[in-house]
Design a protein around this motif. Structure first.
Motif, PDB file in Angstrom:
ATOM      1  N   ARG A  22      26.683  -0.259  14.248  1.00 34.76           N
ATOM      2  CA  ARG A  22      26.109   0.149  12.967  1.00 34.76           C
ATOM      3  C   ARG A  22      26.641  -0.663  11.790  1.00 34.76           C
ATOM      4  O   ARG A  22      25.890  -1.029  10.889  1.00 34.76           O
ATOM      5  N   THR A  23      27.942  -0.950  11.800  1.00 31.33           N
ATOM      6  CA  THR A  23      28.523  -1.684  10.675  1.00 31.33           C
ATOM      7  C   THR A  23      27.945  -3.093  10.584  1.00 31.33           C
ATOM      8  O   THR A  23      27.584  -3.562   9.492  1.00 31.33           O
ATOM      9  N   GLU A  24      27.844  -3.786  11.726  1.00 35.70           N
ATOM     10  CA  GLU A  24      27.267  -5.132  11.699  1.00 35.70           C
ATOM     11  C   GLU A  24      25.789  -5.083  11.310  1.00 35.70           C
ATOM     12  O   GLU A  24      25.307  -5.973  10.594  1.00 35.70           O
ATOM     13  N   GLU A  25      25.079  -4.060  11.749  1.00 36.73           N
ATOM     14  CA  GLU A  25      23.666  -3.939  11.375  1.00 36.73           C
ATOM     15  C   GLU A  25      23.519  -3.770   9.870  1.00 36.73           C
ATOM     16  O   GLU A  25      22.654  -4.396   9.245  1.00 36.73           O
ATOM     17  N   MET A  26      24.356  -2.937   9.259  1.00 31.65           N
ATOM     18  CA  MET A  26      24.282  -2.735   7.814  1.00 31.65           C
ATOM     19  C   MET A  26      24.745  -3.984   7.073  1.00 31.65           C
ATOM     20  O   MET A  26      24.161  -4.361   6.048  1.00 31.65           O
ATOM     21  N   THR A  27      25.775  -4.651   7.570  1.00 29.90           N
ATOM     22  CA  THR A  27      26.247  -5.883   6.928  1.00 29.90           C
ATOM     23  C   THR A  27      25.161  -6.942   6.960  1.00 29.90           C
ATOM     24  O   THR A  27      24.964  -7.687   5.978  1.00 29.90           O
ATOM     25  N   ALA A  28      24.433  -7.020   8.061  1.00 31.83           N
ATOM     26  CA  ALA A  28      23.356  -8.011   8.170  1.00 31.83           C
ATOM     27  C   ALA A  28      22.292  -7.790   7.098  1.00 31.83           C
ATOM     28  O   ALA A  28      21.645  -8.753   6.656  1.00 31.83           O
ATOM     29  N   LEU A  29      22.112  -6.554   6.663  1.00 29.09           N
ATOM     30  CA  LEU A  29      21.109  -6.285   5.627  1.00 29.09           C
ATOM     31  C   LEU A  29      21.455  -6.975   4.309  1.00 29.09           C
ATOM     32  O   LEU A  29      20.560  -7.340   3.541  1.00 29.09           O
ATOM     33  N   LEU A  30      22.753  -7.161   4.056  1.00 27.03           N
ATOM     34  CA  LEU A  30      23.158  -7.876   2.843  1.00 27.03           C
ATOM     35  C   LEU A  30      22.542  -9.269   2.796  1.00 27.03           C
ATOM     36  O   LEU A  30      22.212  -9.780   1.718  1.00 27.03           O
ATOM     37  N   TYR A  31      22.395  -9.859   3.960  1.00 26.29           N
ATOM     38  CA  TYR A  31      21.937 -11.237   4.049  1.00 26.29           C
ATOM     39  C   TYR A  31      20.424 -11.332   4.246  1.00 26.29           C
ATOM     40  O   TYR A  31      19.903 -12.432   4.449  1.00 26.29           O
ATOM     41  N   ARG A  32      19.728 -10.196   4.151  1.00 28.84           N
ATOM     42  CA  ARG A  32      18.272 -10.188   4.278  1.00 28.84           C
ATOM     43  C   ARG A  32      17.635  -9.396   3.129  1.00 28.84           C
ATOM     44  O   ARG A  32      16.867  -8.459   3.360  1.00 28.84           O
ATOM     45  N   PRO A  33      17.930  -9.739   1.877  1.00 32.07           N
ATOM     46  CA  PRO A  33      17.331  -8.982   0.774  1.00 32.07           C
ATOM     47  C   PRO A  33      15.806  -9.074   0.752  1.00 32.07           C
ATOM     48  O   PRO A  33      15.138  -8.195   0.198  1.00 32.07           O
ATOM     49  N   GLU A  34      15.261 -10.114   1.371  1.00 32.80           N
ATOM     50  CA  GLU A  34      13.802 -10.267   1.404  1.00 32.80           C
ATOM     51  C   GLU A  34      13.120  -9.127   2.159  1.00 32.80           C
ATOM     52  O   GLU A  34      11.905  -8.952   2.066  1.00 32.80           O
ATOM     53  N   ARG A  35      13.891  -8.323   2.899  1.00 34.91           N
ATOM     54  CA  ARG A  35      13.325  -7.160   3.585  1.00 34.91           C
ATOM     55  C   ARG A  35      12.699  -6.173   2.594  1.00 34.91           C
ATOM     56  O   ARG A  35      11.867  -5.344   2.970  1.00 34.91           O
ATOM     57  N   MET A  36      13.124  -6.249   1.334  1.00 38.08           N
ATOM     58  CA  MET A  36      12.611  -5.331   0.315  1.00 38.08           C
ATOM     59  C   MET A  36      11.194  -5.682  -0.128  1.00 38.08           C
ATOM     60  O   MET A  36      10.540  -4.870  -0.802  1.00 38.08           O
ATOM     61  N   ILE A  37      10.726  -6.863   0.203  1.00 46.89           N
ATOM     62  CA  ILE A  37       9.405  -7.312  -0.245  1.00 46.89           C
ATOM     63  C   ILE A  37       8.380  -7.028   0.854  1.00 46.89           C
ATOM     64  O   ILE A  37       8.423  -7.622   1.930  1.00 46.89           O
ATOM     65  N   LEU A  38       7.485  -6.105   0.564  1.00 46.42           N
ATOM     66  CA  LEU A  38       6.401  -5.761   1.473  1.00 46.42           C
ATOM     67  C   LEU A  38       5.098  -5.766   0.676  1.00 46.42           C
ATOM     68  O   LEU A  38       5.053  -5.200  -0.425  1.00 46.42           O
ATOM     69  N   PRO A  39       4.042  -6.392   1.196  1.00 46.17           N
ATOM     70  CA  PRO A  39       2.791  -6.456   0.418  1.00 46.17           C
ATOM     71  C   PRO A  39       2.228  -5.083   0.081  1.00 46.17           C
ATOM     72  O   PRO A  39       1.584  -4.919  -0.957  1.00 46.17           O
ATOM     73  N   GLU A  40       2.496  -4.096   0.916  1.00 49.24           N
ATOM     74  CA  GLU A  40       1.985  -2.743   0.647  1.00 49.24           C
ATOM     75  C   GLU A  40       2.626  -2.114  -0.585  1.00 49.24           C
ATOM     76  O   GLU A  40       2.116  -1.126  -1.124  1.00 49.24           O
ATOM     77  N   LEU A  41       3.738  -2.707  -1.043  1.00 50.96           N
ATOM     78  CA  LEU A  41       4.457  -2.154  -2.188  1.00 50.96           C
ATOM     79  C   LEU A  41       4.183  -2.917  -3.477  1.00 50.96           C
ATOM     80  O   LEU A  41       4.748  -2.586  -4.524  1.00 50.96           O
ATOM     81  N   ASP A  42       3.327  -3.925  -3.433  1.00 55.89           N
ATOM     82  CA  ASP A  42       3.106  -4.761  -4.607  1.00 55.89           C
ATOM     83  C   ASP A  42       2.568  -3.971  -5.800  1.00 55.89           C
ATOM     84  O   ASP A  42       2.816  -4.338  -6.953  1.00 55.89           O
ATOM     85  N   ALA A  43       1.825  -2.892  -5.535  1.00 58.43           N
ATOM     86  CA  ALA A  43       1.293  -2.077  -6.635  1.00 58.43           C
ATOM     87  C   ALA A  43       2.370  -1.188  -7.246  1.00 58.43           C
ATOM     88  O   ALA A  43       2.119  -0.517  -8.260  1.00 58.43           O
ATOM     89  N   TYR A  44       3.568  -1.191  -6.643  1.00 59.30           N
ATOM     90  CA  TYR A  44       4.701  -0.389  -7.121  1.00 59.30           C
ATOM     91  C   TYR A  44       5.882  -1.335  -7.305  1.00 59.30           C
ATOM     92  O   TYR A  44       6.828  -1.325  -6.512  1.00 59.30           O
ATOM     93  N   PRO A  45       5.854  -2.183  -8.326  1.00 53.13           N
ATOM     94  CA  PRO A  45       6.824  -3.289  -8.407  1.00 53.13           C
ATOM     95  C   PRO A  45       8.273  -2.857  -8.607  1.00 53.13           C
ATOM     96  O   PRO A  45       9.184  -3.571  -8.196  1.00 53.13           O
ATOM     97  N   ALA A  46       8.487  -1.722  -9.225  1.00 56.72           N
ATOM     98  CA  ALA A  46       9.853  -1.233  -9.412  1.00 56.72           C
ATOM     99  C   ALA A  46      10.318  -0.489  -8.172  1.00 56.72           C
ATOM    100  O   ALA A  46       9.512   0.001  -7.388  1.00 56.72           O
ATOM    101  N   HIS A  47      11.636  -0.390  -7.991  1.00 60.59           N
ATOM    102  CA  HIS A  47      12.157   0.529  -6.981  1.00 60.59           C
ATOM    103  C   HIS A  47      13.483   1.104  -7.443  1.00 60.59           C
ATOM    104  O   HIS A  47      14.106   0.607  -8.383  1.00 60.59           O
ATOM    105  N   LEU A  48      13.905   2.181  -6.791  1.00 63.57           N
ATOM    106  CA  LEU A  48      15.073   2.919  -7.278  1.00 63.57           C
ATOM    107  C   LEU A  48      15.889   3.495  -6.134  1.00 63.57           C
ATOM    108  O   LEU A  48      15.428   3.612  -5.000  1.00 63.57           O
ATOM    109  N   HIS A  49      17.121   3.890  -6.490  1.00 69.25           N
ATOM    110  CA  HIS A  49      17.989   4.702  -5.641  1.00 69.25           C
ATOM    111  C   HIS A  49      18.551   5.814  -6.515  1.00 69.25           C
ATOM    112  O   HIS A  49      18.967   5.566  -7.657  1.00 69.25           O
ATOM    113  N   ILE A  50      18.566   7.032  -6.015  1.00 70.91           N
ATOM    114  CA  ILE A  50      19.102   8.168  -6.758  1.00 70.91           C
ATOM    115  C   ILE A  50      19.982   8.987  -5.836  1.00 70.91           C
ATOM    116  O   ILE A  50      19.599   9.274  -4.694  1.00 70.91           O
ATOM    117  N   ASP A  51      21.172   9.346  -6.298  1.00 68.21           N
ATOM    118  CA  ASP A  51      22.108  10.126  -5.498  1.00 68.21           C
ATOM    119  C   ASP A  51      22.918  11.043  -6.398  1.00 68.21           C
ATOM    120  O   ASP A  51      23.315  10.656  -7.510  1.00 68.21           O
TER     121      ASP A  51
END
Length: 208
Positions: free
Chosen positions: A107-136
Protein backbone atom coordinates in the motif's frame (compact mmCIF):
# COMPACT_ATOMS: atom_id res chain seq x y z
CA UNK A 1 -14.12 32.45 27.71
CA UNK A 2 -14.93 29.87 25.03
CA UNK A 3 -15.10 31.11 21.45
CA UNK A 4 -17.24 29.51 18.78
CA UNK A 5 -15.66 27.65 15.90
CA UNK A 6 -15.55 29.53 12.62
CA UNK A 7 -14.25 29.24 9.06
CA UNK A 8 -11.29 31.39 8.06
CA UNK A 9 -8.60 31.51 5.40
CA UNK A 10 -5.63 29.21 5.71
CA UNK A 11 -2.44 30.61 7.24
CA UNK A 12 1.10 29.21 6.89
CA UNK A 13 1.06 28.54 10.64
CA UNK A 14 -1.76 26.02 10.01
CA UNK A 15 0.45 23.68 8.00
CA UNK A 16 1.17 21.23 10.82
CA UNK A 17 -2.49 21.07 11.81
CA UNK A 18 -3.49 20.63 8.16
CA UNK A 19 -1.21 17.60 7.87
CA UNK A 20 -2.50 16.14 11.12
CA UNK A 21 -6.13 16.45 10.02
CA UNK A 22 -5.28 14.73 6.74
CA UNK A 23 -3.50 11.85 8.50
CA UNK A 24 -6.33 11.33 10.99
CA UNK A 25 -8.98 11.14 8.26
CA UNK A 26 -7.12 9.50 5.36
CA UNK A 27 -8.06 5.86 6.02
CA UNK A 28 -11.59 5.89 4.58
CA UNK A 29 -12.43 8.72 6.97
CA UNK A 30 -10.41 7.28 9.86
CA UNK A 31 -6.89 7.54 11.27
CA UNK A 32 -4.19 6.43 8.81
CA UNK A 33 -1.15 6.58 11.10
CA UNK A 34 -0.89 2.78 11.18
CA UNK A 35 -0.76 2.45 7.39
CA UNK A 36 2.56 4.03 6.36
CA UNK A 37 6.04 4.25 7.95
CA UNK A 38 6.05 7.99 7.26
CA UNK A 39 2.63 9.45 8.09
CA UNK A 40 3.49 12.51 6.02
CA UNK A 41 2.79 10.60 2.82
CA UNK A 42 -0.94 11.26 2.76
CA UNK A 43 -0.63 15.02 3.42
CA UNK A 44 2.05 15.22 0.71
CA UNK A 45 -0.48 13.80 -1.72
CA UNK A 46 -3.81 15.25 -0.70
CA UNK A 47 -3.35 18.38 1.43
CA UNK A 48 -0.01 20.17 1.48
CA UNK A 49 0.40 20.70 -2.29
CA UNK A 50 -2.88 22.61 -2.42
CA UNK A 51 -1.98 24.88 0.48
CA UNK A 52 1.46 25.43 -1.07
CA UNK A 53 0.35 26.04 -4.66
CA UNK A 54 -3.09 27.62 -4.16
CA UNK A 55 -3.31 29.04 -0.61
CA UNK A 56 -6.07 31.44 -1.65
CA UNK A 57 -8.36 28.45 -2.09
CA UNK A 58 -7.57 26.90 1.30
CA UNK A 59 -9.89 27.42 4.25
CA UNK A 60 -9.85 25.94 7.74
CA UNK A 61 -12.32 25.44 10.54
CA UNK A 62 -10.82 27.24 13.54
CA UNK A 63 -11.93 25.76 16.87
CA UNK A 64 -12.09 29.25 18.33
CA UNK A 65 -8.63 29.13 19.87
CA UNK A 66 -6.65 29.45 16.64
CA UNK A 67 -6.31 25.70 16.03
CA UNK A 68 -7.45 24.26 12.71
CA UNK A 69 -9.69 21.21 13.15
CA UNK A 70 -10.92 20.88 9.57
CA UNK A 71 -10.16 22.16 6.10
CA UNK A 72 -11.27 22.47 2.53
CA UNK A 73 -8.71 23.09 -0.20
CA UNK A 74 -8.34 22.59 -3.89
CA UNK A 75 -7.76 24.27 -7.22
CA UNK A 76 -9.85 26.20 -9.70
CA UNK A 77 -8.07 24.58 -12.66
CA UNK A 78 -7.15 20.91 -12.39
CA UNK A 79 -5.06 20.84 -15.56
CA UNK A 80 -2.97 23.77 -14.41
CA UNK A 81 -2.65 22.24 -10.95
CA UNK A 82 -1.27 19.02 -12.43
CA UNK A 83 1.42 20.97 -14.26
CA UNK A 84 2.33 22.89 -11.10
CA UNK A 85 2.29 19.72 -8.99
CA UNK A 86 4.90 18.15 -11.26
CA UNK A 87 7.08 21.24 -11.71
CA UNK A 88 6.82 22.94 -8.30
CA UNK A 89 5.61 20.46 -5.69
CA UNK A 90 7.17 17.15 -6.63
CA UNK A 91 10.77 18.42 -6.37
CA UNK A 92 10.06 19.37 -2.74
CA UNK A 93 9.12 15.83 -1.68
CA UNK A 94 11.17 13.45 -3.83
CA UNK A 95 13.97 13.12 -1.24
CA UNK A 96 11.47 12.21 1.49
CA UNK A 97 9.38 9.95 -0.75
CA UNK A 98 11.55 8.38 -3.48
CA UNK A 99 9.76 6.93 -6.48
CA UNK A 100 9.33 3.15 -6.16
CA UNK A 101 11.41 1.09 -8.56
CA UNK A 102 9.42 -1.20 -10.80
CA UNK A 103 5.85 -2.19 -10.04
CA UNK A 104 4.75 -0.84 -6.63
CA UNK A 105 4.51 -3.49 -3.91
CA UNK A 106 2.22 -2.88 -0.95
CA UNK A 107 0.00 0.00 0.00
CA UNK A 108 2.75 2.48 0.85
CA UNK A 109 4.54 2.02 -2.48
CA UNK A 110 1.21 2.26 -4.32
CA UNK A 111 0.40 5.58 -2.63
CA UNK A 112 3.95 6.88 -3.16
CA UNK A 113 3.68 6.05 -6.85
CA UNK A 114 0.67 8.36 -7.06
CA UNK A 115 2.95 11.30 -6.26
CA UNK A 116 4.71 10.65 -9.54
CA UNK A 117 1.50 10.36 -11.58
CA UNK A 118 -0.36 13.66 -11.06
CA UNK A 119 -1.72 13.33 -14.59
CA UNK A 120 -4.12 10.71 -13.16
CA UNK A 121 -6.25 13.69 -12.08
CA UNK A 122 -7.01 14.63 -15.69
CA UNK A 123 -10.00 12.77 -17.10
CA UNK A 124 -12.02 14.01 -20.10
CA UNK A 125 -15.26 13.24 -18.27
CA UNK A 126 -14.31 15.89 -15.70
CA UNK A 127 -13.53 18.71 -18.14
CA UNK A 128 -16.91 20.36 -17.45
CA UNK A 129 -15.91 20.49 -13.76
CA UNK A 130 -12.47 22.15 -13.95
CA UNK A 131 -12.04 22.75 -10.23
CA UNK A 132 -11.55 20.02 -7.65
CA UNK A 133 -11.38 19.87 -3.87
CA UNK A 134 -10.57 17.91 -0.74
CA UNK A 135 -12.47 18.46 2.52
CA UNK A 136 -11.77 16.83 5.88
CA UNK A 137 -12.86 17.39 9.48
CA UNK A 138 -11.62 15.76 12.64
CA UNK A 139 -14.32 13.38 13.93
CA UNK A 140 -15.47 15.50 16.93
CA UNK A 141 -16.26 18.33 14.51
CA UNK A 142 -18.25 16.32 12.01
CA UNK A 143 -22.05 16.35 11.62
CA UNK A 144 -22.32 19.81 13.19
CA UNK A 145 -22.76 21.93 10.07
CA UNK A 146 -19.09 22.81 9.76
CA UNK A 147 -18.58 20.86 6.53
CA UNK A 148 -21.31 22.88 4.86
CA UNK A 149 -19.72 26.12 6.12
CA UNK A 150 -16.33 25.12 4.73
CA UNK A 151 -17.90 24.20 1.41
CA UNK A 152 -19.70 27.56 1.26
CA UNK A 153 -16.38 29.36 1.66
CA UNK A 154 -14.69 27.29 -1.03
CA UNK A 155 -17.53 27.58 -3.54
CA UNK A 156 -17.67 31.32 -2.98
CA UNK A 157 -13.95 31.63 -3.70
CA UNK A 158 -14.39 29.63 -6.91
CA UNK A 159 -17.29 31.83 -8.01
CA UNK A 160 -15.14 34.91 -7.43
CA UNK A 161 -12.64 33.43 -9.87
CA UNK A 162 -15.32 32.76 -12.46
CA UNK A 163 -15.19 28.96 -12.05
CA UNK A 164 -18.59 27.42 -12.69
CA UNK A 165 -18.25 23.79 -11.58
CA UNK A 166 -16.17 21.58 -9.28
CA UNK A 167 -15.55 17.87 -8.83
CA UNK A 168 -14.10 15.56 -6.22
CA UNK A 169 -13.18 11.91 -5.95
CA UNK A 170 -13.94 9.75 -2.94
CA UNK A 171 -13.63 6.13 -1.90
CA UNK A 172 -16.91 4.52 -2.81
CA UNK A 173 -16.84 2.60 0.48
CA UNK A 174 -16.98 5.85 2.49
CA UNK A 175 -20.78 5.96 2.68
CA UNK A 176 -21.00 8.69 5.38
CA UNK A 177 -19.00 11.04 3.13
CA UNK A 178 -21.24 10.21 0.17
CA UNK A 179 -24.34 11.06 2.23
CA UNK A 180 -22.82 14.45 3.06
CA UNK A 181 -21.99 15.23 -0.57
CA UNK A 182 -25.48 14.19 -1.67
CA UNK A 183 -27.03 16.56 0.89
CA UNK A 184 -25.09 19.53 -0.43
CA UNK A 185 -25.91 19.02 -4.07
CA UNK A 186 -23.20 16.83 -5.58
CA UNK A 187 -24.15 14.27 -8.22
CA UNK A 188 -22.25 11.31 -9.62
CA UNK A 189 -20.13 11.70 -12.75
CA UNK A 190 -19.77 8.58 -14.89
CA UNK A 191 -16.09 7.73 -15.38
CA UNK A 192 -14.92 4.54 -17.12
CA UNK A 193 -13.14 2.06 -14.85
CA UNK A 194 -13.10 4.25 -11.72
CA UNK A 195 -11.73 1.46 -9.53
CA UNK A 196 -12.48 2.03 -5.83
CA UNK A 197 -13.40 5.68 -6.44
CA UNK A 198 -16.60 7.56 -7.13
CA UNK A 199 -16.45 10.94 -8.88
CA UNK A 200 -18.94 13.64 -7.94
CA UNK A 201 -19.56 17.14 -9.28
CA UNK A 202 -21.75 20.18 -8.87
CA UNK A 203 -22.15 23.83 -9.79
CA UNK A 204 -20.33 26.41 -7.67
CA UNK A 205 -23.58 28.34 -7.23
CA UNK A 206 -24.40 28.27 -3.54
CA UNK A 207 -24.38 25.28 -1.20
CA UNK A 208 -27.66 23.36 -1.50
Amino acid sequence: MTHAAYVRSYRPADREALADICVRTADNGGDSRHLHPDPGLMPALFAEPYAHLHPGLAFVLDDGSGRAVGYVLGTADTRRFVEEFRSRWLPLVTDRFPEPEGEPVGRTEEMTALLYRPERMILPELDAYPAHLHIDLLPPWQRRGHGRALMDAFLGALRARGTEAVHLSMLTANTPARAFYDRIGFHEIAVPDPGPLTFLGRSTQGCA
